[in-house]
Write an enzyme that holds these catalytic residues in place. Sequence first.
Site, short mmCIF file in Angstrom:
data_model
loop_
_atom_site.label_atom_id
_atom_site.label_comp_id
_atom_site.label_asym_id
_atom_site.label_seq_id
_atom_site.Cartn_x
_atom_site.Cartn_y
_atom_site.Cartn_z
N LYS A 22 0.84 -1.22 0.00
CA LYS A 22 0.00 0.00 0.00
C LYS A 22 0.86 1.26 0.00
CE LYS A 22 -1.85 1.49 4.14
NZ LYS A 22 -1.51 2.89 4.40
N ASN A 23 1.81 1.32 0.94
CA ASN A 23 2.55 2.57 1.12
C ASN A 23 3.59 2.82 0.04
OD1 ASN A 23 1.01 3.24 3.28
ND2 ASN A 23 2.45 2.50 4.83
N ARG A 93 -4.12 10.15 4.20
CA ARG A 93 -2.88 10.80 4.61
C ARG A 93 -1.92 10.96 3.42
NH1 ARG A 93 -0.04 13.91 8.17
NH2 ARG A 93 2.16 13.47 7.89
N CYS A 117 -5.41 7.76 9.14
CA CYS A 117 -5.68 7.13 10.43
C CYS A 117 -5.43 8.08 11.59
CB CYS A 117 -4.79 5.90 10.59
SG CYS A 117 -5.44 4.48 9.74
N ARG A 122 0.28 14.02 13.59
CA ARG A 122 0.64 13.92 12.19
C ARG A 122 0.76 15.27 11.46
NH1 ARG A 122 -1.84 8.63 9.52
NH2 ARG A 122 0.27 8.46 8.78
N PRO A 123 1.69 16.12 11.92
CA PRO A 123 1.90 17.41 11.24
C PRO A 123 2.57 17.22 9.88
CG PRO A 123 3.56 17.09 12.95
CD PRO A 123 2.63 15.90 13.02
N ILE A 124 2.62 18.30 9.05
CA ILE A 124 3.33 18.21 7.76
C ILE A 124 4.38 19.32 7.66
CG2 ILE A 124 1.53 16.96 6.49
CD1 ILE A 124 0.78 19.66 5.16
N ASP A 125 4.88 19.79 8.81
CA ASP A 125 5.87 20.88 8.80
C ASP A 125 7.15 20.50 8.07
OD1 ASP A 125 6.01 19.11 11.09
OD2 ASP A 125 7.67 20.33 11.81
N ASP A 305 3.98 0.04 12.51
CA ASP A 305 2.78 -0.58 11.93
C ASP A 305 2.61 -2.04 12.36
OD1 ASP A 305 2.04 1.66 9.88
OD2 ASP A 305 4.18 1.32 9.69
N ILE A 327 6.91 6.34 17.66
CA ILE A 327 6.64 7.15 16.45
C ILE A 327 5.34 7.96 16.59
CG2 ILE A 327 6.48 7.11 13.91
CD1 ILE A 327 9.07 5.80 14.71
N ARG A 398 -9.06 -0.26 4.04
CA ARG A 398 -8.13 0.74 3.47
C ARG A 398 -6.78 0.12 3.15
NH1 ARG A 398 -7.51 5.84 6.97
NH2 ARG A 398 -5.96 6.04 5.34
N1 EPU Z 1 6.37 14.18 11.67
C1 EPU Z 1 6.52 15.51 11.98
N2 EPU Z 1 6.40 16.42 10.98
C2 EPU Z 1 6.13 16.06 9.69
C3 EPU Z 1 5.99 14.70 9.38
C4 EPU Z 1 6.11 13.77 10.40
O1 EPU Z 1 6.76 15.87 13.14
O2 EPU Z 1 6.05 16.95 8.84
C5 EPU Z 1 6.49 13.17 12.74
C6 EPU Z 1 5.18 12.39 12.93
O3 EPU Z 1 4.30 13.06 13.80
C7 EPU Z 1 5.66 11.07 13.46
C8 EPU Z 1 7.02 10.89 12.77
O4 EPU Z 1 7.42 12.18 12.31
O5 EPU Z 1 5.87 11.17 14.84
C9 EPU Z 1 7.03 9.92 11.61
O6 EPU Z 1 5.98 10.25 10.69
P1 EPU Z 1 6.10 9.96 9.13
O7 EPU Z 1 6.04 11.27 8.42
O8 EPU Z 1 7.25 9.07 8.86
O9 EPU Z 1 4.77 9.18 8.87
P2 EPU Z 1 3.93 9.24 7.54
O10 EPU Z 1 4.84 9.47 6.40
O11 EPU Z 1 2.78 10.14 7.72
C10 EPU Z 1 4.09 6.73 6.87
C11 EPU Z 1 3.12 5.62 6.59
C12 EPU Z 1 2.49 5.16 7.89
C13 EPU Z 1 3.61 4.66 8.80
C14 EPU Z 1 4.61 5.81 9.03
C15 EPU Z 1 5.82 5.40 9.85
C16 EPU Z 1 2.30 6.25 4.41
C17 EPU Z 1 1.18 6.73 3.57
N3 EPU Z 1 2.07 6.14 5.70
O12 EPU Z 1 3.34 7.79 7.47
O13 EPU Z 1 1.65 4.05 7.56
O14 EPU Z 1 3.07 4.25 10.02
O15 EPU Z 1 5.11 6.28 7.75
O16 EPU Z 1 6.49 4.36 9.27
O17 EPU Z 1 3.37 5.95 3.89
C18 EPU Z 1 -0.23 2.63 7.75
O18 EPU Z 1 0.11 2.12 6.69
O19 EPU Z 1 -1.14 2.14 8.48
C19 EPU Z 1 0.44 3.86 8.20
C20 EPU Z 1 -0.06 4.64 9.15
#
Ligand code: EPU
Length: 419
Positions: A22-23, A93, A117, A122-125, A305, A327, A398
């Site tokens: 998926k990812n 997401r 989820c 889950r910020p995007i900064d 995960d 995480i 999903r």
């Molecule tokens: N974070 C920030 N700022 C950001 C982005 C992330 O502080 O701008 C923090 C998050 O709050 C978290 C950490 O960094 O504490 C890691 O987050 P990451 O950005 O790596 O997560 P993600 O990219 O949103 C992906 C997978 C998730 C998986 C995580 C960790 C996708 C679409 N999602 O999320 O998958 O858990 O990486 O490996 O690739 C799932 O498949 O069920 C799922 C939630």
Amino acid sequence: MYQYTIIGGHELKGEISVYGDKNTALKLIPATILAANKCTISNIPDITDITTMMEIMKDLGAKIKKIKTGQFEFDTKPVRKTTINPLLARKLRASTVLMGPLLARFKKVSIPHPGGCVIGKRPIDIHLDAFKKLGAKISIKDSYYHIVTKNLKGTKIIPHSISVTGTENIMMAAAMAQGKTTIEYCACEPSIVALADFLNQMGADIRQAGSPKIIINGQKQLHGANTTVISDRLETGTFIILGALCAKELVIKNCQPNHLEVFLEIIKKAGVKIKRSHNQIVVYRSKHLKPNNITTNAYPGFPTDLQAPYTLLMTQADGVSMIHETIFEGRLNYIEWLNTMGANITLCDPHRAIVSGPTPLVGKKIVSPDIRAGMTLIIAGLMAKGKSQIDNIDLVDRGYTNLDQRLKEIGARITRKKI
Ligand code: EPU
């Protein structure tokens, strides 16, 4: 809304195949926006997150043609729109990973804060700061981030934390920026390597993906390419735990065990017996599970995960295990449901839980809180004595293709109902 009814306590046996990741698929699809001509992607899983991503792409103007099961052709030449549909973005997401390719190709993109989820803030900064460093300006208006640039220019980016989608977004934006970009403190997931390979086939110059430092030499234009989605390592890990708890012998086919090395070492330490070859794992029901602490970490560490299914495994180990989720702060929410079924788990704080085992589980009426936790509760239902009813299966849909059918084929007593 969908619901599963499970009659637990029946031994499973047979073969189960792992589908495409998926990812990874969720990143390869937006990457096609960067290609000047058509791309073909194979082994795309049939899950609702992918359906949502396809709907977003079509809404932007992409033409998507199904060639056969799991294989699609993407023509993004007709894309003109750069505002992502808010209703669709809030479902997913991974809609964030449309920012990088749209910004690189059209110099502008507007996106509402993405959904997905509920497992933490889950910020995007990290994504936004990186776009700024690459030369974009960002404003927030009417609940949208509006990102514009005259030209993206290569630079050095050091995110404050390791982010999977953050790394992927920066790679895609930088692939068509002017000059060289270096990203330090990158995520190293197999999805990152697969995305870099696909972009390189399109003509990008991305080096060292899979290591903490990635170097990207921006290109003026990228062309079409073909790729196949790697197999889902999280589905593989989940099926290993399913086998260890419920199956006399479960053969997990079409998997890539080398994407799960740390996880495999840890579950072996916990007493799970497996036999592995390059694309298959056989797992046997574990009669004597040992308690074993885990700390989730960025790849190649223990995956967040797989934390929920591992906690379930530890409810059957003889002793006390500490689960440390580093995480996400909302990823232990399922514990109350396991306790309702008879587990003995103490939630110490949003990041740590102590599991005391072994505890027999009994079937109950429960609700799936997110994809991975929902899958864990399904396995709990399969091993528990009696009948379980699990609501909110839409969340599990999903991430897992045709799950009830696949489980029935290995002997599960599971029925799906629309409510
Ligand atoms: N974070 C920030 N700022 C950001 C982005 C992330 O502080 O701008 C923090 C998050 O709050 C978290 C950490 O960094 O504490 C890691 O987050 P990451 O950005 O790596 O997560 P993600 O990219 O949103 C992906 C997978 C998730 C998986 C995580 C960790 C996708 C679409 N999602 O999320 O998958 O858990 O990486 O490996 O690739 C799932 O498949 O069920 C799922 C939630």
